[in-house]
Design a protein around this motif. Structure first.
Motif, PDB file in Angstrom:
ATOM      1  N   ASP A  42       0.834  -1.209   0.000  1.00 30.82           N
ATOM      2  CA  ASP A  42       0.000   0.000   0.000  1.00 30.82           C
ATOM      3  C   ASP A  42       0.864   1.253   0.000  1.00 30.82           C
ATOM      4  OD1 ASP A  42      -1.984  -1.799   0.159  1.00 30.82           O
ATOM      5  OD2 ASP A  42      -2.704  -1.243   2.154  1.00 30.82           O
ATOM      6  N   LEU A  43       1.923   1.209   0.823  1.00 33.34           N
ATOM      7  CA  LEU A  43       2.782   2.381   0.946  1.00 33.34           C
ATOM      8  C   LEU A  43       3.518   2.646  -0.374  1.00 33.34           C
ATOM      9  CD1 LEU A  43       3.656   4.499   2.894  1.00 33.34           C
ATOM     10  CD2 LEU A  43       5.502   3.028   3.665  1.00 33.34           C
ATOM     11  N   HIS A  45       2.526   1.888  -3.295  1.00 30.51           N
ATOM     12  CA  HIS A  45       1.540   2.406  -4.231  1.00 30.51           C
ATOM     13  C   HIS A  45       1.308   3.901  -4.008  1.00 30.51           C
ATOM     14  CE1 HIS A  45      -2.082   2.595  -6.627  1.00 30.51           C
ATOM     15  NE2 HIS A  45      -2.685   3.183  -5.613  1.00 30.51           N
ATOM     16  N   LEU A  46       1.117   4.284  -2.736  1.00 30.31           N
ATOM     17  CA  LEU A  46       0.868   5.693  -2.431  1.00 30.31           C
ATOM     18  C   LEU A  46       2.085   6.539  -2.767  1.00 30.31           C
ATOM     19  CD1 LEU A  46      -1.101   5.572   0.923  1.00 30.31           C
ATOM     20  CD2 LEU A  46      -1.912   6.330  -1.284  1.00 30.31           C
ATOM     21  N   GLU A  47       3.276   5.960  -2.553  1.00 28.18           N
ATOM     22  CA  GLU A  47       4.474   6.751  -2.798  1.00 28.18           C
ATOM     23  C   GLU A  47       4.682   7.029  -4.284  1.00 28.18           C
ATOM     24  OE1 GLU A  47       7.342   5.399   0.180  1.00 28.18           O
ATOM     25  OE2 GLU A  47       6.487   7.143   1.182  1.00 28.18           O
ATOM     26  N   LEU A  49       2.185   7.386  -6.309  1.00 20.65           N
ATOM     27  CA  LEU A  49       1.205   8.448  -6.568  1.00 20.65           C
ATOM     28  C   LEU A  49       1.766   9.801  -6.156  1.00 20.65           C
ATOM     29  CD1 LEU A  49      -2.303   7.129  -5.482  1.00 20.65           C
ATOM     30  CD2 LEU A  49      -1.447   7.569  -7.770  1.00 20.65           C
ATOM     31  N   LEU A  50       2.438   9.809  -4.999  1.00 22.08           N
ATOM     32  CA  LEU A  50       3.004  11.043  -4.469  1.00 22.08           C
ATOM     33  C   LEU A  50       4.019  11.622  -5.457  1.00 22.08           C
ATOM     34  CD1 LEU A  50       3.223  12.890  -1.927  1.00 22.08           C
ATOM     35  CD2 LEU A  50       5.109  11.465  -1.200  1.00 22.08           C
TER      36      LEU A  50
END
Lengths: 65, 258
Positions: A42-43, A45-47, A49-50
């Protein structure tokens, strides 16, 4: 060898104690490991996106207290 | 990002400790189990049920040890607001709860053949059950608030108040007339049980402690990741409503939210 498994007639009590302990400790270990792996995914993936958003962020910086 | 400065130190330390913890745990549990199940003698009164002791007693020690650790971390998080202390307390709770539950279950399995009952409302058993409820209460409380900080404040307060139960568990067998036997290892005048039984007891206790260190590290890493995820989501990354921990996996869908 049968003596070992019979535990002097207390096989049910002794082996279920050891069995339950093994199962409980393994389950807790597995749950923790799987949770950790999921959080890593999850992290990551979010990173990504960031990163793809970063140029926009520069215009409107997040105010930090 | 300053908040993560200290955890980065922890993460480096943790990866150095991890292989040692795994090695010590596997080794001590393997030797301990061999001694407990094969090499140690049966008790002259209790027969082979005494072998339950080798997991029952270390599990009880771990239940108490984890609780004290959790309460110390709770106090540190209340006083110094150290984020890692709160995370360590949250990570310890399920491990301590597991050991406490195992202590109660194996005690029950030992009590049935030896005392003739699965359960009595004896001071030792009751205070141990309260210890389990304190763990469960702590876990429920820290997750009961939308704001994690409020949750950890409430949880730390509960953990600290509950510390009073730890000496009650320890000394219950001396203070009250219990069916549970009094202490035979940590007592004045030294242990009263034979070295052939003490060795497996200590080895399994060390193995359980190693297991605690392993799972603690895993759970602290997990919690650190989840906090980072929450922080990113709150700042609007991941297009979901803030607070939802499930990010969208489909990159196209995620892009559509921009």
């Amino acid at each position: 060898m049968t003596d070992f498994f019979e535990m002097g007639g207390y096989a049910g009590y002794v082996w279920s104690s050891y069995g339950l302990t093994t199962i409980a400790l393994l389950v807790l270990l597995m749950v923790s490991l799987r949770g950790l792996k999921k959080s890593r995914r999850d992290l990551a993936h979010l990173e990504t996106l960031l990163k793809s958003r970063r140029p926009r962020r520069k215009k409107a910086p997040v105010r930090q207290p | 990002m300053h908040r993560f400065a200290k955890p980065s130190v922890f993460l480096r330390l943790a990866s150095a400790v991890m292989p040692w913890a795994v090695g010590i745990t596997v080794l001590t549990l393997a030797v301990g189990l061999y001694l407990a199940l094969v090499a140690s003698p049966a008790d002259y009164q209790q027969g082979d049920t005494v072998r339950i002791m080798y997991i029952h007693v270390p599990a009880a020690w771990m239940g108490l040890f984890c609780y004290v650790g959790m309460a110390i971390c709770g106090a540190m998080s209340l006083i110094w607001k150290h984020p890692l202390a709160d995370i360590a307390a949250r990570a310890t709770a399920p491990i301590g709860a597991t050991f406490t539950a195992l202590c109660l279950i194996t005690g029950s399995l030992w009590g049935e053949p030896m005392w003739g009952t699965w359960w009595v409302w004896d001071a030792r058993l009751t205070s141990m059950l309260i210890l389990l409820f304190l763990y469960l209460g702590y876990m429920a409380l820290v997750n009961a608030f939308d704001d994690p900080e409020r949750g950890s404040k409430a949880g730390s307060a509960l953990a600290l108040v509950g510390v009073i139960n730890v000496p009650i568990v320890k000394f219950s067998v001396d203070w009250w007339n219990t069916l549970h036997q009094p202490a035979s290892v940590a007592r004045m005048g030294g242990p009263s049980i034979d070295p052939s039984m003490l060795w497996p007891l200590f080895l399994i206790a060390i193995g359980f402690t190693g297991y605690y260190v392993i799972v603690l590290i895993l759970r602290i890493r997990l919690e650190l990741n989840e906090r980072r995820i929450r922080a990113l989501q709150l700042s609007g990354i991941g297009e979901d409503a803030p607070g939802s921990v499930q990010p969208v996996y489909n990159p196209e869908q995620a892009g559509a939210g921009e």
